[in-house]
Design an enzyme around this catalytic site. Structure first.
Site, PDB file in Angstrom:
ATOM      1  N   ASN A 168       4.168   1.199   6.383  1.00 54.99           N
ATOM      2  CA  ASN A 168       5.386   1.887   6.847  1.00 54.99           C
ATOM      3  C   ASN A 168       5.604   1.780   8.350  1.00 54.99           C
ATOM      4  O   ASN A 168       6.744   1.679   8.810  1.00 54.99           O
ATOM      5  CB  ASN A 168       5.395   3.343   6.372  1.00 54.99           C
ATOM      6  N   THR A 248      -5.798   6.042  -2.497  1.00 57.03           N
ATOM      7  CA  THR A 248      -6.615   4.988  -1.880  1.00 57.03           C
ATOM      8  C   THR A 248      -7.701   5.627  -1.024  1.00 57.03           C
ATOM      9  O   THR A 248      -8.849   5.163  -1.019  1.00 57.03           O
ATOM     10  CB  THR A 248      -5.744   4.070  -1.000  1.00 57.03           C
ATOM     11  N   GLU A 266      -6.486   9.192   7.128  1.00 59.85           N
ATOM     12  CA  GLU A 266      -5.155   9.748   7.425  1.00 59.85           C
ATOM     13  C   GLU A 266      -4.288   9.449   6.211  1.00 59.85           C
ATOM     14  O   GLU A 266      -3.906   8.296   5.991  1.00 59.85           O
ATOM     15  CB  GLU A 266      -4.566   9.067   8.678  1.00 59.85           C
ATOM     16  N   CYS A 300       4.715   9.322   6.815  1.00 58.15           N
ATOM     17  CA  CYS A 300       3.802  10.338   6.275  1.00 58.15           C
ATOM     18  C   CYS A 300       4.214  11.732   6.739  1.00 58.15           C
ATOM     19  O   CYS A 300       3.930  12.722   6.080  1.00 58.15           O
ATOM     20  CB  CYS A 300       2.375  10.027   6.701  1.00 58.15           C
ATOM     21  N   GLU A 480      -7.482  11.837  14.652  1.00 57.31           N
ATOM     22  CA  GLU A 480      -7.421  10.715  15.581  1.00 57.31           C
ATOM     23  C   GLU A 480      -6.539  11.141  16.741  1.00 57.31           C
ATOM     24  O   GLU A 480      -5.802  12.108  16.646  1.00 57.31           O
ATOM     25  CB  GLU A 480      -6.876   9.460  14.873  1.00 57.31           C
TER      26      GLU A 480
HETATM   27  P1  NAD Z   1      -1.998   2.317   0.432  1.00 60.38           P
HETATM   28  O1  NAD Z   1      -3.034   3.363   0.337  1.00 60.38           O
HETATM   29  O2  NAD Z   1      -1.502   1.685  -0.809  1.00 60.38           O
HETATM   30  O3  NAD Z   1      -2.499   1.115   1.352  1.00 60.38           O
HETATM   31  C1  NAD Z   1      -2.940   1.306   2.671  1.00 60.38           C
HETATM   32  C2  NAD Z   1      -3.897   0.186   3.031  1.00 60.38           C
HETATM   33  O4  NAD Z   1      -5.067   0.285   2.230  1.00 60.38           O
HETATM   34  C3  NAD Z   1      -3.347  -1.212   2.789  1.00 60.38           C
HETATM   35  O5  NAD Z   1      -3.794  -2.067   3.810  1.00 60.38           O
HETATM   36  C4  NAD Z   1      -3.978  -1.573   1.470  1.00 60.38           C
HETATM   37  O6  NAD Z   1      -4.099  -2.965   1.272  1.00 60.38           O
HETATM   38  C5  NAD Z   1      -5.342  -0.938   1.611  1.00 60.38           C
HETATM   39  N1  NAD Z   1      -6.038  -0.661   0.340  1.00 60.38           N
HETATM   40  C6  NAD Z   1      -5.510  -0.406  -0.876  1.00 60.38           C
HETATM   41  N2  NAD Z   1      -6.494  -0.193  -1.785  1.00 60.38           N
HETATM   42  C7  NAD Z   1      -7.663  -0.294  -1.113  1.00 60.38           C
HETATM   43  C8  NAD Z   1      -9.028  -0.151  -1.494  1.00 60.38           C
HETATM   44  N3  NAD Z   1      -9.386   0.127  -2.744  1.00 60.38           N
HETATM   45  N4  NAD Z   1      -9.981  -0.303  -0.549  1.00 60.38           N
HETATM   46  C9  NAD Z   1      -9.643  -0.565   0.736  1.00 60.38           C
HETATM   47  N5  NAD Z   1      -8.366  -0.721   1.150  1.00 60.38           N
HETATM   48  C10 NAD Z   1      -7.392  -0.583   0.232  1.00 60.38           C
HETATM   49  O7  NAD Z   1      -0.827   2.982   1.264  1.00 60.38           O
HETATM   50  P2  NAD Z   1       0.598   2.356   1.603  1.00 60.38           P
HETATM   51  O8  NAD Z   1       1.402   2.361   0.358  1.00 60.38           O
HETATM   52  O9  NAD Z   1       0.416   1.102   2.364  1.00 60.38           O
HETATM   53  O10 NAD Z   1       1.158   3.443   2.626  1.00 60.38           O
HETATM   54  C11 NAD Z   1       1.810   4.590   2.226  1.00 60.38           C
HETATM   55  C12 NAD Z   1       0.906   5.785   2.264  1.00 60.38           C
HETATM   56  O11 NAD Z   1       0.311   5.913   3.553  1.00 60.38           O
HETATM   57  C13 NAD Z   1       1.637   7.088   2.049  1.00 60.38           C
HETATM   58  O12 NAD Z   1       0.884   7.896   1.185  1.00 60.38           O
HETATM   59  C14 NAD Z   1       1.691   7.717   3.434  1.00 60.38           C
HETATM   60  O13 NAD Z   1       1.809   9.106   3.453  1.00 60.38           O
HETATM   61  C15 NAD Z   1       0.407   7.250   4.004  1.00 60.38           C
HETATM   62  N6  NAD Z   1       0.453   7.309   5.459  1.00 60.38           N
HETATM   63  C16 NAD Z   1      -0.285   8.260   6.104  1.00 60.38           C
HETATM   64  C17 NAD Z   1      -0.231   8.370   7.484  1.00 60.38           C
HETATM   65  C18 NAD Z   1      -1.022   9.394   8.224  1.00 60.38           C
HETATM   66  O14 NAD Z   1      -1.163   9.257   9.434  1.00 60.38           O
HETATM   67  N7  NAD Z   1      -1.556  10.408   7.584  1.00 60.38           N
HETATM   68  C19 NAD Z   1       0.583   7.489   8.204  1.00 60.38           C
HETATM   69  C20 NAD Z   1       1.331   6.537   7.509  1.00 60.38           C
HETATM   70  C21 NAD Z   1       1.245   6.451   6.128  1.00 60.38           C
END
Ligand code: NAD
Length: 499
Positions: A168, A248, A266, A300, A480
């Site tokens: 995102n 995840t 996060e 997020c 962080e």
């Molecule tokens: P996601 O969890 O699908 O993927 C995030 C990253 O993790 C990607 O690089 C993905 O390839 C990797 N990944 C996926 N499965 C994995 C595994 N089993 N082991 C290791 N890495 C793995 O998330 P997304 O769809 O890319 O992003 C959206 C989510 O991120 C939303 O839930 C959002 O709220 C969250 N988010 C949180 C913050 C925060 O600061 N708290 C900021 C931005 C987004």
């Protein structure tokens, strides 16, 4: 040292005009994945394939971790001054390529170019500048034990750290991890989202040109369950900084737990945005519509659950609907566009599914939810969805409990402060919250009772990079930012000297 552009990509020699093949960046050079496999990278606004990225696996991860491990002793021995200067050089590299990076980000994510210019790229620069300064100001503690002993704390870099980021805010969030990891003398392997690899690749070029030594910053592209999972269980990875979804995060925590890796998670949010009837309503609504729909609601920190005091409830619904329907939706690359494409058609279908569910759960869709009319023909394959305002749902409904991560905001009335707090806290998430009121005492009182890592009063997304950032409950573990990042990326060591 600069590499020739041709050497930056892991091209397999396909005909001119074919889309670019991105390479992994390992040990100071761009490389093809060892298995030779690539994945398509789509522009979600048009559906076109704009690049191919390595479908890396454990072998590429192992090569990257090995390079990082080799580079670690040398990099850990650099002075804080040297690392600070290096980070400033990377910041300058990003700044010099700001327009190009904004364009890459807009094409890769579907977000408005104007937003990438205003938010994502400036923040990437700020992340490097901020931690360039922090590297110089880091200090450690001393605990004198009366006249018996002197204890002091050394903070050592950890070694190889894994940095995993979502789609995102691709370069914004990746640099939020890379900068403190390097500032404290670690070497890293970054795994950006497979949906948005472009700016991470550009960051590797910028690090290379800035003179970041080989092996200090490594980049492995690929799928989460393959490349990401291999990285999280690699025995030489000492810590994992992850930003992404809660499911995840749970998988990573499960994999890393028995290996005793340090983790910072996060995760997702379902953030309350509480409007009391004494608030400055016009400002509250102007900001609330941003909070609900900026980046197509894919932040997020989005305020996806609005709670309005009963006396102003109708005005809030009308005000949000009026503002949502005025947002200029269209081609992300048109500088006038305020609302672009979602990240993918699959994700748009998931968001639409929640709107269907909202109907089934007794909700009323006040506006939005359909495909926008009047889009240019080249956007016919894009993942567009009008921003939606939904009312009439029960707080326990799935639409009000699950993170949708798209342009859907619910509005619910409340009677008094107690009910507002109960509704705001009535979810398993706890990332952020916003409160709108002009009553100073109420602002402090309510803020302190909200279960959220960050509470904004009369504002939203106002970020100071020194403050602890992170979530409580299912929104994550750890913080962080500022000193918290410096502490996460270092291991404290107590030295006790008998006097
Ligand atoms: P996601 O969890 O699908 O993927 C995030 C990253 O993790 C990607 O690089 C993905 O390839 C990797 N990944 C996926 N499965 C994995 C595994 N089993 N082991 C290791 N890495 C793995 O998330 P997304 O769809 O890319 O992003 C959206 C989510 O991120 C939303 O839930 C959002 O709220 C969250 N988010 C949180 C913050 C925060 O600061 N708290 C900021 C931005 C987004």
């Amino acid at each position: 040292v600069t590499v020739e552009p041709a050497a930056r990509k892991a091209s397999d020699g396909r005909a001119a005009g074919a889309v670019e093949d991105l390479g992994n960046y390992i040990d100071g050079s761009f490389r093809q994945p060892r298995n030779g496999r690539f994945l398509d990278d789509l522009n979600p606004a048009t559906g076109e394939v704009i690049a191919r990225l390595p479908d890396s696996d454990a072998a590429d991860v192992a090569a990257a971790v090995e390079a990082a491990q080799r580079a670690f002793p040398g990099f850990a021995a650099t002075t804080a001054q040297e690392r600070s200067r290096l980070l400033l050089d990377v910041a300058r590299g990003i700044e010099e390529r700001a327009e190009h990076l904004a364009m890459l980000e807009a094409r890769d994510t579907g977000k408005p170019l104007a937003l990438a210019r205003r938010l994502d790229i400036p923040r990437a620069i700020a992340n490097f500048r901020f931690f360039a300064g922090a590297a110089l100001h880091a200090a450690s503690e001393c605990h004198p034990t009366d006249s018996a002993a002197l204890n002091y704390t050394l903070r050592r870099p950890l070694g190889v750290v894994a940095l995993i980021s979502p789609w995102n805010l691709p370069i914004y969030l990746l640099t939020w991890k890379v900068a403190p990891a390097l500032a404290t003398g670690n070497t890293c392997v970054a795994k950006p989202s497979e949906l948005t690899p472009l700016t991470a690749g550009a960051l590797a070029e910028i690090c290379h040109d800035a003179g970041v030594p080989p092996g200090v910053f490594n980049l492995v592209h690929g799928l989460g369950p393959r490349a990401g999972a291999a990285l999280t269980v690699h025995p030489d990875v000492r810590a994992i900084s992850f930003t992404g979804g809660t499911a995840t995060g749970a998988a990573i925590m499960g994999a890393a737990g028995p290996l005793f890796k340090k983790v910072s998670l996060e995760l997702g949010g379902k953030n309350p945005n509480v409007l009391f009837d004494d608030a400055d309503l016009e400002t509250a609504l102007d900001v609330s519509v941003q909070s609900a729909f900026m980046n197509q609601g894919q932040i997020c920190l989005s305020g996806s659950r609005v709670f309005a005091e009963r006396r102003i409830y109708d005005q809030v619904v009308e005000g949000l609907v009026a503002r949502a329907t005025r947002l200029k939706i269209g081609d992300p690359l048109d500088p006038a566009t305020e609302f672009g494409s979602l990240i993918s058609r699959d994700h748009a279908a998931k968001v639409s599914g929640y709107l269907t569910l909202a109907g089934a759960e007794g909700g009323k869709i006040e506006c939005g939810g359909a495909r926008p009319s009047g889009l240019a023909s080249h956007l016919a394959g894009g993942a567009f969805l009008d921003p939606a305002v939904v009312t009439g749902l029960a707080p326990a409904s799935r639409v009000m409990q699950e993170e949708i991560f798209g342009p859907v905001v619910t509005v619910t009335p409340f009677a008094d402060e107690e009910e507002a707090i109960a509704l705001a806290n009535g979810t398993r998430f706890g990332l952020s919250a916003t409160v709108w009121t002009n009553d100073l005492r109420r602002a402090h009182r309510v803020a302190a009772r909200l279960e959220a890592g960050t509470v904004w009063v009369n504002t939203w997304l106002l970020r100071d990079l020194r403050v602890p950032f992170g979530g409580t409950k299912m929104s994550g573990i750890g913080r962080e930012g500022g000193r918290d990042s410096l502490e996460f990326f270092t291991e404290p060591q107590n030295i006790c000297i008998k006097l």
